[in-house]
Design a protein around this motif. Structure first.
Motif, mmCIF file in Angstrom:
data_model
loop_
_atom_site.group_PDB
_atom_site.id
_atom_site.type_symbol
_atom_site.label_atom_id
_atom_site.label_comp_id
_atom_site.label_asym_id
_atom_site.label_seq_id
_atom_site.Cartn_x
_atom_site.Cartn_y
_atom_site.Cartn_z
ATOM 1 N N SER A 129 17.012 47.391 49.830
ATOM 2 C CA SER A 129 18.454 47.217 49.707
ATOM 3 C C SER A 129 18.800 45.745 49.861
ATOM 4 O O SER A 129 18.005 44.962 50.381
ATOM 5 C CB SER A 129 19.158 48.029 50.790
ATOM 6 N N PRO A 130 20.004 45.338 49.420
ATOM 7 C CA PRO A 130 20.440 43.953 49.621
ATOM 8 C C PRO A 130 20.363 43.537 51.092
ATOM 9 O O PRO A 130 20.020 42.391 51.401
ATOM 10 C CB PRO A 130 21.878 43.960 49.110
ATOM 11 N N ALA A 131 20.678 44.480 51.994
ATOM 12 C CA ALA A 131 20.624 44.165 53.429
ATOM 13 C C ALA A 131 19.194 43.865 53.868
ATOM 14 O O ALA A 131 18.957 42.969 54.694
ATOM 15 C CB ALA A 131 21.189 45.323 54.243
ATOM 16 N N GLU A 132 18.236 44.598 53.291
ATOM 17 C CA GLU A 132 16.829 44.369 53.642
ATOM 18 C C GLU A 132 16.328 43.027 53.096
ATOM 19 O O GLU A 132 15.577 42.316 53.770
ATOM 20 C CB GLU A 132 15.971 45.523 53.114
ATOM 21 N N ILE A 133 16.788 42.670 51.897
ATOM 22 C CA ILE A 133 16.422 41.375 51.323
ATOM 23 C C ILE A 133 17.006 40.248 52.169
ATOM 24 O O ILE A 133 16.334 39.259 52.464
ATOM 25 C CB ILE A 133 16.916 41.257 49.859
ATOM 26 N N LYS A 134 18.244 40.421 52.590
ATOM 27 C CA LYS A 134 18.873 39.414 53.447
ATOM 28 C C LYS A 134 18.121 39.273 54.764
ATOM 29 O O LYS A 134 17.959 38.164 55.291
ATOM 30 C CB LYS A 134 20.330 39.789 53.719
ATOM 31 N N GLN A 135 17.633 40.387 55.271
ATOM 32 C CA GLN A 135 16.879 40.355 56.524
ATOM 33 C C GLN A 135 15.575 39.559 56.356
ATOM 34 O O GLN A 135 15.189 38.790 57.244
ATOM 35 C CB GLN A 135 16.566 41.779 56.988
ATOM 36 N N ILE A 136 14.910 39.739 55.213
ATOM 37 C CA ILE A 136 13.691 38.963 54.946
ATOM 38 C C ILE A 136 14.031 37.485 54.891
ATOM 39 O O ILE A 136 13.307 36.637 55.425
ATOM 40 C CB ILE A 136 13.025 39.418 53.633
ATOM 41 N N TYR A 137 15.166 37.163 54.244
ATOM 42 C CA TYR A 137 15.586 35.765 54.174
ATOM 43 C C TYR A 137 15.822 35.203 55.581
ATOM 44 O O TYR A 137 15.376 34.093 55.895
ATOM 45 C CB TYR A 137 16.865 35.621 53.343
ATOM 46 N N GLU A 138 16.493 35.949 56.421
ATOM 47 C CA GLU A 138 16.772 35.486 57.791
ATOM 48 C C GLU A 138 15.479 35.290 58.573
ATOM 49 O O GLU A 138 15.356 34.361 59.382
ATOM 50 C CB GLU A 138 17.698 36.477 58.491
ATOM 51 N N GLU A 160 7.346 30.120 53.460
ATOM 52 C CA GLU A 160 7.085 30.179 52.024
ATOM 53 C C GLU A 160 6.635 31.572 51.614
ATOM 54 O O GLU A 160 7.047 32.087 50.558
ATOM 55 C CB GLU A 160 6.030 29.146 51.633
ATOM 56 N N GLU A 161 5.791 32.195 52.413
ATOM 57 C CA GLU A 161 5.326 33.551 52.105
ATOM 58 C C GLU A 161 6.503 34.514 52.012
ATOM 59 O O GLU A 161 6.579 35.352 51.100
ATOM 60 C CB GLU A 161 4.347 34.029 53.176
ATOM 61 N N LEU A 162 7.432 34.421 52.952
ATOM 62 C CA LEU A 162 8.590 35.315 52.966
ATOM 63 C C LEU A 162 9.499 35.060 51.763
ATOM 64 O O LEU A 162 10.030 35.995 51.164
ATOM 65 C CB LEU A 162 9.368 35.150 54.271
ATOM 66 N N ARG A 163 9.635 33.801 51.390
ATOM 67 C CA ARG A 163 10.494 33.492 50.233
ATOM 68 C C ARG A 163 9.846 33.984 48.936
ATOM 69 O O ARG A 163 10.536 34.424 48.014
ATOM 70 C CB ARG A 163 10.785 31.998 50.197
ATOM 71 N N ARG A 164 8.533 33.906 48.875
ATOM 72 C CA ARG A 164 7.848 34.457 47.695
ATOM 73 C C ARG A 164 7.998 35.974 47.653
ATOM 74 O O ARG A 164 8.094 36.571 46.576
ATOM 75 C CB ARG A 164 6.373 34.050 47.718
ATOM 76 N N GLU A 165 8.006 36.596 48.817
ATOM 77 C CA GLU A 165 8.203 38.039 48.884
ATOM 78 C C GLU A 165 9.597 38.415 48.388
ATOM 79 O O GLU A 165 9.780 39.425 47.699
ATOM 80 C CB GLU A 165 7.992 38.532 50.323
ATOM 81 N N ILE A 166 10.583 37.604 48.722
ATOM 82 C CA ILE A 166 11.941 37.841 48.224
ATOM 83 C C ILE A 166 11.960 37.781 46.702
ATOM 84 O O ILE A 166 12.559 38.635 46.039
ATOM 85 C CB ILE A 166 12.926 36.804 48.813
ATOM 86 N N ILE A 167 11.284 36.778 46.146
ATOM 87 C CA ILE A 167 11.231 36.644 44.684
ATOM 88 C C ILE A 167 10.550 37.852 44.062
ATOM 89 O O ILE A 167 10.971 38.352 43.012
ATOM 90 C CB ILE A 167 10.504 35.339 44.293
ATOM 91 N N ARG A 168 9.502 38.336 44.717
ATOM 92 C CA ARG A 168 8.782 39.501 44.184
ATOM 93 C C ARG A 168 9.656 40.750 44.222
ATOM 94 O O ARG A 168 9.703 41.524 43.261
ATOM 95 C CB ARG A 168 7.506 39.750 44.996
#
Length: 333
Positions: A46-55, A67-75
């Protein structure tokens, strides 16, 4: 009773129907495989889960995990605000100079998430690197409006203000940054650069504080050296220039500046040594011209007119230094 022709037509009809059937089956399988492929590349997050990864990536600080987390967001969510943001962030992190693409990605992130302060801040950096000062100021200001505690936004806006010769505004931004983070070495360094235009002693104080707080880059010593030079404190200036050379032996301007101090203090042989070194390491035409001009002047003092002519001839260009070199050369003919 069917004729021979009827039997042939019937067989042809069956053959056509088989082709249509198998073609339809093939198309169905192909569509199914494409659908599976798309599904495997899309996230159920969900968008909330993506935002949580970003945080989590923010909390990771300047580590490989970010960087790993940001690549995960892109994936997981490439077309989300955080997905576009992460793509642009990675380009900047890896030193890309494709500013058009970086800015376009931040635009998409901001369109989807207009309150994402860090997107404005990072887009401001891209505009600053492009020399788009007004747009950079606008983005830094919006980042500050959305996040009044964004220390680096104040510092970077101050850098752009200084670049535009708005010294008072620049110092005001650095003061605000230091009010929020009193031990920010980079804020002291940049405020020192601003003070170089109107208060040399305050600049020295800020350079000292920046070094005390751990700033050990060659530029802090080089710029403090310049300030001491302007204050005619040549001993401290040479010490700082030498320290800058230890930290970055390839920075050609430092050799020129030390050479000029030696000219001012009548140590002409030492001046020649440093001007020659500048020529050895530089790839910049302006340094080649300046060093040759300075060598030509020194060799005139040393009465080595042959070398003076050689270096002054090498310094002739259609600018102020070149015209002065040509004038001196004319006096030797």
């Amino acid at each position: 009773m069917p004729t021979v022709f009827d039997i042939i037509r019937q067989k042809q009809k069956v053959k056509i129907m088989k082709k249509i059937y198998f073609t339809s089956i093939g198309l169905f399988i192909l569509c199914f495989l494409i659908s599976c492929s798309k599904s495997s590349n899309q996230s159920n997050s969900s968008p909330a889960e993506i935002k949580q990864i970003y945080e989590q990536s923010v909390e990771a600080g300047d580590t490989p995990q970010r960087e790993e987390l940001r690549r995960e967001i892109i994936r997981q969510a490439p077309n989300s605000a955080y997905g576009y943001f992460s793509k642009a962030w990675l380009l900047q992190k890896n030193g890309s100079d494709d500013y058009e693409k970086i800015i376009a990605l931040y635009n998409q992130a901001i369109d989807l998430e207009p309150t994402l302060a860090i997107a404005y801040y990072n887009r401001g950096i891209a505009f600053k690197d492009l020399g788009e000062n007004d747009k950079a100021i606008e983005d830094y200001s919006e980042a500050i409006r959305l996040n009044p505690n964004h220390v680096d936004a104040y510092i970077n806006r101050g850098i752009v203000y200084r670049r535009m010769d708005y010294i008072t505004k620049a110092i005001k931004d650095y003061n605000q940054a230091l009010k929020m983070e009193p031990n920010h070495a980079n804020a002291y360094y940049n405020r020192a650069i601003a003070y170089m235009s109107n208060d040399n002693q305050q600049a020295i104080n800020d350079f000292n504080k920046s070094i005390e707080l751990g700033n050990n880059g060659f530029l802090v010593y080089y710029n403090r050296g310049i300030t001491y030079d302007w204050m005619n404190d040549y001993s401290h200036a040479i010490d700082d220039y030498n320290r800058a050379i230890e930290l970055n032996p390839r920075y050609d301007y430092t050799y020129l500046d030390i050479g000029r101090i030696y000219v001012k203090t009548f140590k002409f042989e030492k001046a020649v040594e440093f001007f020659q070194k500048a020529l050895e390491i530089t790839r910049r035409q302006e340094i080649v011209q300046e060093a040759n001009y300075e060598l030509g002047r020194v060799y005139i003092v040393l009465k080595d007119y042959k070398k003076a002519k050689e270096h002054l001839a090498a310094a002739e260009e259609k600018n102020k230094t070149g015209r002065e070199a040509a004038r001196l050369l004319e006096t030797l003919k």
